[in-house]
Design an enzyme around this catalytic site. Structure first.
Site, PDB file in Angstrom:
ATOM      1  N   SER A 261      48.998  34.044  37.743  1.00 15.80           N
ATOM      2  CA  SER A 261      47.989  35.071  37.613  1.00 15.80           C
ATOM      3  C   SER A 261      47.125  34.952  36.369  1.00 15.80           C
ATOM      4  O   SER A 261      46.061  35.554  36.305  1.00 15.80           O
ATOM      5  CB  SER A 261      48.662  36.444  37.591  1.00 15.80           C
TER       6      SER A 261
ATOM      7  N   LYS B  13      44.671  37.654  27.953  1.00 19.39           N
ATOM      8  CA  LYS B  13      44.768  38.068  29.361  1.00 19.39           C
ATOM      9  C   LYS B  13      44.652  39.591  29.455  1.00 19.39           C
ATOM     10  O   LYS B  13      45.195  40.314  28.602  1.00 19.39           O
ATOM     11  CB  LYS B  13      46.122  37.599  29.922  1.00 19.39           C
TER      12      LYS B  13
ATOM     13  N   SER C 245      53.241  32.611  36.053  1.00 14.31           N
ATOM     14  CA  SER C 245      51.834  32.944  35.805  1.00 14.31           C
ATOM     15  C   SER C 245      51.208  32.297  34.580  1.00 14.31           C
ATOM     16  O   SER C 245      49.995  32.385  34.399  1.00 14.31           O
ATOM     17  CB  SER C 245      51.664  34.462  35.707  1.00 14.31           C
TER      18      SER C 245
END
Lengths: 491, 497
Positions: free
Chosen positions: A157, A82, A181
């Site tokens: 996210s 990420k 997330s």
């Protein structure tokens, strides 16, 4: 030859060890898969193709020279990271224009441990700007599509990481979970996602959002794969003063006695997590999954986490308050773009005003307000007190039960654009995941069925502090008798 | 109208640890090091970095807190102080707010009015900021940021408003500096900015008691920031006392504000009014767990504290019979006091320690001041080795035994300082040894009286002042090496005949 991208991480390891294929072939297959699906998905912000191939050659050489024994556990396995985790030499934007062009000079501890164990970083995945969002639509670099239905969001996210695993680009990917997330996109993308205990994995190199809530987590196709990534990353790091000095368990999936890990296990089903507003199919499939756990030997008990309804408001004070300070460093002085301005204050105002997106700006303003003189006690101070009550809810629950089972998200993947302008509707996406962050406890989400639109539904298990082993074992046991986790989206 | 000033001081002292407060970067002299050479991702506030507390800085902080008789808190909390400025890389400073490292201490100061006890409110740990330099290039002005100093450990020491004159404020500042130097936690080099003051000043009418037996109310205060020398501290406070007194005398009200100090103009100037005061939005630093210090550790640090300046000052007066003035000068710096005590140990019991003090404070200090700074001499072992305390003791002993006279002794000390050789060796080589042999001196006296019959006669007729001339004549014949006491005695004896 089998399609290499179809293999799980554990299968890749076996193949590499047997010499069925090389790491270079694995990485090449991943890059080819990416070139096919990435135009439709937009799961990545940066693809480190050349670096990955070079690392693969290095891994293949190492494997030859070292022999079958004494291998680094993840040697030659491609993974994705990420974009809020730093990797030395690779751009890190955190999905924000304010970090455009920034290349960090150091690697996050979590990523470094994976690299040291031989893993190869394929690229940086898309996320909501500074991990603030539940759909990946708040990325400043465009949204990611859900592999199960390209008109829908992958959740967020960590949407890019979840989508990249669901779409079989990589066998595993790193995410971060501040309010859901990892778990929520895992649910929406039908993959297995682990949110670790606060303090279990070093936050060093994790671009901070809510420092007392941020955790590093992992996505994989099944519990076994996630466990491997988890074990490598976990453990005390002297660069993070909040990382815990706790032994990292070897996660035993076989079981010494061959008995189901669920025999006699007490699973709590919190009534506050089965509420109006949840999509009926979600509740139905989640209850069915809990029933399945029962047939595997678990006992279920209805429990209460009475302060659950306060989790959302508490979270939306504490996380923005911490974020308002964490994001103060983006001032255009030392890195990232700097707005052209005639004086110092205009540099600050313009750089921040132009480069932060609307959701980030909103949270900075909420957080600044909550910490202001005259408001601190009523907002931040009060929120901290209620946070303690939420923690106590979990402590009390874990005196009665071993695990808590609940839906991960109230609904399956929603349409792109449906909620992006409605912050409150978006915030409600995390209503079942926020409490675990406030309490600092670990959670996992995995696929337990589909709705009528063939969109995945996630079951969330929440454990007590540092019991990731139990979460993974139970998930594994479930995945041994079901095949939801093996279903792949057609792309 | 007579006014009483009320002053509280906030002192920021850099802690001389090897590495910075929250990262491994080396602490360097930020006035001389090349800019941005001791900077890392942590102290430059790169995304994803985290602070880790420097244990040595905590130890130094506790050392100071204990020396100031504070209660060290077993649990203290770091907090973020939020504001934007280019010298503050994270956009917040990690400091301590609601639960500081230590509270409730005291510092005893000496002023012309005697000793006073100043109460201390708190001592807390924080990090320093970077440094901005404003330059003009090609007709445009730029601000350059140097982050070498960013993250250097700072200790903030806050007094109660117990000071009532600029003089006392200076004495407080000096006493604190002396303690910091004794503890080895700060160089005390004011010109390098390692100690900085902020003064909170207000004045109130003298003799007006508060209601219901409460202490008199305080006036409205101003805060003068960035005072980097004792002189600036003293002058700024004097200026503020006068300015505020005039405002009140004119029937107006002092405005609560933050002021700067313009050294060149010798005046304070407004920086921020009360309305513009920063809201620092302090909140507990989530990246650092509460700082817990074990009682054992506090006890261990306490047991290793050196004798502090005031205790040593009192002991020097008591044990060595020094004047308060000499004791104060000798105890200002630990190294100087150590030197003195080493020298005293080398003296025979017949010689008063005061004599060694006189030599140190007089001739040795002046030699050192010519060569370099006094404090550097005592810290620089190479220079120190040239006149070791034992060597000074030897010289003092030789003089006290009358082996050489004062004038020769000065020359000897000069040469000791230049060459590093010992006193006895120099005296022998230069033939400076004083002659006390009575028959030899009697012969010189009788020669001088013969050569100067007129002067001898006038002495005998009652003009006794002429004896100094005759004394000079004898010493001339002895090339300055005759023992003056023996010469005087012999002169008087022969003149009386």
């Amino acid at each position: 030859m089998t399609n290499l991208t179809e293999l799980t991480l554990t299968e890749m390891q076996a193949g590499l060890n047997k010499g069925e294929f090389s790491s270079r072939e694995l990485v090449q297959a991943a890059l080819e898969r990416l070139s096919q699906v990435e135009p439709a998905l937009h799961a990545f912000l940066y693809i480190a193709g050349e670096e990955a191939l070079a690392a693969a050659d290095e891994a293949d050489k190492k494997r030859k020279s070292a022999g079958a024994t004494g291998q680094s556990p993840l040697l030659g396995i491609p993974i994705a990271v990420k974009d809020v985790l730093t990797v030395e030499g690779l751009p890190c934007t955190a999905g924000s224009k304010i970090l455009e062009g920034y290349v960090p000079p150091f690697t996050a501890t979590s990523v470094k441990r994976l690299k040291d164990a031989g893993a190869i970083i394929i690229g940086k995945t898309n996320n909501d700007e500074f991990a603030m969002g539940s759909s990946t639509e708040h990325s400043a670099y465009g949204y990611t599509h859900n592999p199960w239905d390209l008109t829908r969001v992958p959740g967020g996210s960590s949407g890019g990481s979840a989508a990249s695993v669901a779409a079989r680009c990589v066998p595993a990917a790193l995410g971060t979970d501040t309010g859901g997330s990892v778990r929520q996109p895992a649910s929406l993308c039908g993959v297995t996602g682990l949110k670790t205990t606060y303090g279990r994995i070093s936050r060093y190199g994790l671009v901070a959002f809510g420092s007392s809530l941020d955790t590093v987590g992992a996505f994989g196709r099944n519990a076994e794969d996630v466990a491997q990534i988890f074990s490598v990353m976990a453990g005390r790091d002297q660069l993070d003063a909040t990382s815990a000095d706790m032994p990292v368990p070897t996660i035993d999936f076989v079981g010494a006695t061959g008995q189901s890990p669920l025999r006699g296990l007490k699973i709590g089903v919190p009534k506050e997590y089965f509420i109006k507003g949840t999509q009926p199919e979600v509740e139905e499939k989640v209850r069915a999954a809990i029933q399945q756990l029962k047939t595997l030997g678990a006992e279920t008990h209805e429990i209460s986490l009475p302060h659950t309804e306060y989790a959302l408001p508490v979270y939306y004070i504490i996380a923005p308050a911490e974020a308002s300070a964490n994001l103060a460093r983006y001032d255009g002085i030392r890195y990232g773009p700097r707005a052209d301005a005639g004086n110092l204050w205009d540099v600050f105002f313009k750089t921040r005003g132009q480069k932060f997106g609307p959701e980030v700006t909103r949270r900075i303003m909420i957080g600044t307000y909550a910490l202001s003189a005259g408001y601190y006690d009523a907002y931040y101070g009060q929120a901290q007190k209620v946070r303690t009550l939420i923690k106590r809810d979990f402590e009390a629950a874990f005196r009665e039960v071993d695990l808590i089972a609940a839906p991960t998200a109230p609904e399956t993947a929603f349409e792109i654009g449906e909620r992006v302008d409605d912050p409150l509707a978006m915030y409600l996406e995390d209503i079942f995941t926020l409490p675990a962050n406030l309490a600092g406890v670990p959670g996992i989400s995995f696929n337990c069925g589909f709705d009528k639109n063939h969109l995945p539904i996630g079951l969330q298990l929440i454990g007590s502090h540092f019991r990731e082993d139990l979460l993974l074992q139970v998930t594994h046991a479930y995945q041994q008798v079901t095949d939801w986790h093996k279903r792949a989206p057609k792309l | 109208m007579e006014f009483e000033p009320v002053i509280g001081l906030e002192v920021h002292a850099e802690l001389r640890t090897k590495s910075k407060m929250f990262c491994a970067c080396e602490v360097v002299d930020s006035t001389t090091a090349a800019p941005n050479t001791t900077v890392c991702p942590v102290c430059s506030g790169m995304p994803g970095t985290l602070p880790v507390v420097n244990q040595k800085a905590v130890e130094f902080g506790i050392r100071v807190a204990l020396a100031l008789e504070c209660e060290v808190q077993q649990t203290s909390i770091f907090a973020r102080k939020n504001y934007f400025y280019p010298d503050l890389p994270k956009g917040y400073q990690i400091s301590q707010y609601e639960q500081p490292l230590a509270i409730n201490g005291k510092l005893i100061i000496r002023t012309s009015e005697g000793e006073q006890t100043i109460r201390l409110r708190r001592v807390h740990l924080e990090e320093d900021t970077g440094k901005l330099t404003h330059v003009e290039r090609d007709g445009k002005s730029y601000s350059l940021v140097d982050l070498n100093r960013a993250g250097v450990p700072l200790l903030e020491i806050v007094s109660e408003p117990d000071l009532h004159s600029a003089d006392a404020a200076r004495a407080y500042g000096e006493a604190l500096r002396d303690i910091l130097r004794y503890l080895g936690v700060n160089s005390g080099d004011m010109e390098k900015g390692v100690i900085r003051f902020e003064a909170n000043v207000s004045v109130r009418k003298k003799g007006i008691a508060g209601a219901d037996g409460h202490p008199p109310l305080l006036g409205i205060r101003t805060e003068v920031k960035n005072l980097n020398s004792f002189r600036a501290l003293e002058r700024a406070i004097e200026y503020e006392i006068e300015r505020q007194s005039k405002i009140i005398e004119a029937g107006r009200t002092v405005e609560q504000e933050t002021l700067g100090w313009n050294e060149a103009r010798g005046a304070t100037y407004s920086q921020r009014s009360k309305e513009d005061a920063h809201d620092y939005r302090y909140f507990p630093e989530p990246d650092l767990p509460p700082l817990v210090v074990e009682q054992n550790w506090i006890d261990e640090i306490k047991s290793k504290l050196p004798e502090l300046p005031r205790a040593r000052y009192l002991r020097f007066i008591e044990d060595y019979g020094l004047t308060a003035y000499d004791a104060a000068r000798l105890t200002e710096e630990k190294e100087v006091a150590d030197y003195f005590e080493s020298a005293v140990r080398g003296l025979p019991s017949t010689v008063q320690p005061k004599v060694a003090a006189n030599w140190m404070l007089g001739d040795l200090f002046s030699l050192m001041n010519q060569a370099s700074k006094t404090s550097e001499f005592f810290k620089n072992s190479e220079a120190w080795n040239r006149v070791r305390p034992e060597a000074l003791a030897e010289l003092v002993k030789i003089v006290s035994e009358g082996q050489i006279n004062q004038t020769s002794a000065r020359e000897v000390l000069n040469e000791m300082f230049e060459s590093g050789r010992g006193a006895a060796e120099i005296i022998a080589a230069r033939g400076l040894k004083q002659v006390s042999d009575e028959s030899f001196i009697a012969e010189l006296v009788s020669q001088a009286l013969k050569e100067n019959p007129n002067e001898a006669a006038s002495f005998r007729s009652g003009k006794t002042g002429v004896v100094n001339f005759l004394f000079g004549q004898v010493m001339k014949k002895a090339a300055g090496r005759a023992n003056p006491q023996v010469v005087r005695a012999e002169l008087e004896k022969q003149l009386a005949q």
